[in-house]
Motif scaffolding. Structure first.
Motif, mmCIF file in Angstrom:
data_model
loop_
_atom_site.group_PDB
_atom_site.id
_atom_site.type_symbol
_atom_site.label_atom_id
_atom_site.label_comp_id
_atom_site.label_asym_id
_atom_site.label_seq_id
_atom_site.Cartn_x
_atom_site.Cartn_y
_atom_site.Cartn_z
ATOM 1 N N SER A 241 0.807 -1.222 0.000
ATOM 2 C CA SER A 241 0.000 0.000 0.000
ATOM 3 C C SER A 241 0.840 1.273 0.000
ATOM 4 N N GLN A 250 -4.734 4.587 -4.226
ATOM 5 C CA GLN A 250 -5.185 4.451 -2.854
ATOM 6 C C GLN A 250 -5.964 3.154 -2.674
ATOM 7 N N ASP A 251 -5.793 2.524 -1.501
ATOM 8 C CA ASP A 251 -6.495 1.256 -1.276
ATOM 9 C C ASP A 251 -7.960 1.463 -0.893
ATOM 10 N N ASN A 348 -5.950 -1.556 -7.334
ATOM 11 C CA ASN A 348 -4.974 -0.896 -6.466
ATOM 12 C C ASN A 348 -4.440 -1.848 -5.394
ATOM 13 N N VAL A 350 -5.874 -4.438 -4.086
ATOM 14 C CA VAL A 350 -6.885 -5.060 -3.223
ATOM 15 C C VAL A 350 -7.778 -5.982 -4.049
#
Length: 361
Positions: A241, A250-251, A348, A350
């Motif tokens: 991250s 951005q996560d 991103n 995830v």
């Protein structure tokens, strides 16, 4: 069919090589060298082993005095441009590590690397004389020739492909960092690519260290930005991250994923699996889209490999539809095994969806 690289060391190319040596050193026994080199083991040897066999036999048929032998190779490498020239640094690795040969060997490695990279040959010098050799590598990082500067980085990569790993640098890469600092903004892409690959090696064992370096280097110049992006590729694929945030990913991205589906629930060996999905951002945002394949291994366990789809800036409420395919044909670097595989969609870093399918063999 593409040429197998090891087959470039063959009877014709080695004869041309031997004749080039004989043109400089009249006493070189061409036929004896070829017969001894391409012995009964030759056909079973892979590329690196063939190169080592050439080097060992150069040691038999060149003068026993090391300085004299290097003088001959100096002349040959200036006039010979065949594939076997890549054995010259290996000759130094095999015969030039004695303390009495140090200065001769180090100078020759630098001379030869523009013609035949010395990146593998320097590694035993590092392993046997780390402090002394790393001081030399740093000195090379300031050399006027880009090939020598690149050698200073490539030669000390902790996990150089095809090269001997340097376990001490995997444990503590601190000795490598001054070289990368020196070269991170090098004017040569050839050099910067090596810096990025070295950084990527380090990220596999020291991800947080590389994340800190990336934060410090990013934004300093176009060159360092490229090095950071390329050097952090493994960390990006692993969804680190802090690193993703450096590049604006951005996560907690506000993004809807819909219609993630497979074209069919199974695929046969040699075929492509086809999948599709749509994305829509609730606000303007920057998105890195990837997919992961959880491959079944020979032991029945699964291992994930991540592939990039796109890096894109999405406008608010703008929908984008993707259809992608992935091959399940066996290749040199991957053999497939039957069973239940999975495909995951990553946004991103995830995971935002996962589907199972069967590979039939």
């Amino acid at each position: 069919m593409a040429e197998v690289l090891k087959d470039r060391l063959n009877d014709a190319s080695l004869r041309e090589f031997a004749l080039a040596i004989q043109s400089v050193y009249k006493g070189f026994q061409v036929n004896a060298f070829l017969e001894s080199t391409m012995d009964e083991t030759w056909d079973d040897l892979e590329l690196m082993a063939r190169g080592r066999q050439v080097s060992l036999n150069l040691g038999k048929y060149l003068p026993t005095d090391y300085m004299t032998a290097i003088g001959i190779l100096d002349e040959v490498i200036m006039k010979y441009d065949g594939f076997a020239k890549h054995c010259f640094p290996d000759f130094i690795e095999v015969f030039g590590q004695d303390e009495s040969h140090w200065d001769i060997s180090i100078s020759a490695l630098a001379r030869y690397t523009p013609y035949a990279s010395s990146e593998f040959a320097v590694r035993p010098f590092i392993l046997n004389h780390e402090k002394r050799m790393m001081a030399q590598m740093y000195a090379w990082s300031r050399h006027e020739n880009e090939h020598v500067r690149r050698l200073s980085s490539e030669g000390c990569r902790p996990q150089l492909p095809w090269g001997r790993q340097i376990a001490s640098f995997k444990k503590d890469p601190a000795p490598v960092l001054p070289i990368l600092e020196q070269l991170k903004d090098d004017p040569s892409l050839f050099v910067r690519r090596s810096v990025a690959n070295n950084l990527n090696d380090i990220s596999k064992t020291h991800p947080d260290l590389v994340a800190r370096l990336a934060k410090d280097w990013f934004g300093k110049s176009e060159h360092t930005d490229w090095v950071v992006k390329h050097g952090c590729r493994t960390l990006c694929k692993k969804g680190h991250s802090e690193v993703l945030a450096i590049f604006g990913y951005q996560d907690d991205v506000v993004l809807d994923i819909a219609d993630f589906a497979l074209e069919r629930p199974s695929v046969s060996l040699g075929e492509d699996i086809v999948f599709s999905f749509s994305v829509m951002a609730k606000e303007t945002t920057k998105v890195r889209l990837e997919y992961g394949i959880d491959y079944v291994k020979a032991n029945g366990k699964r291992n994930r490999k991540v592939f990039k789809i796109s890096e894109v800036s999405l406008k608010e409420n703008r929908k984008k539809v993707y259809t992608k395919s992935h091959s399940f044909a066996d290749v040199t670097t991957r053999r497939h095994y039957p069973g239940i595989h999975s495909i995951s969609l990553l946004v991103n870093g995830v995971e935002r969806g996962k589907l199972d399918f069967e590979l039939i063999i």
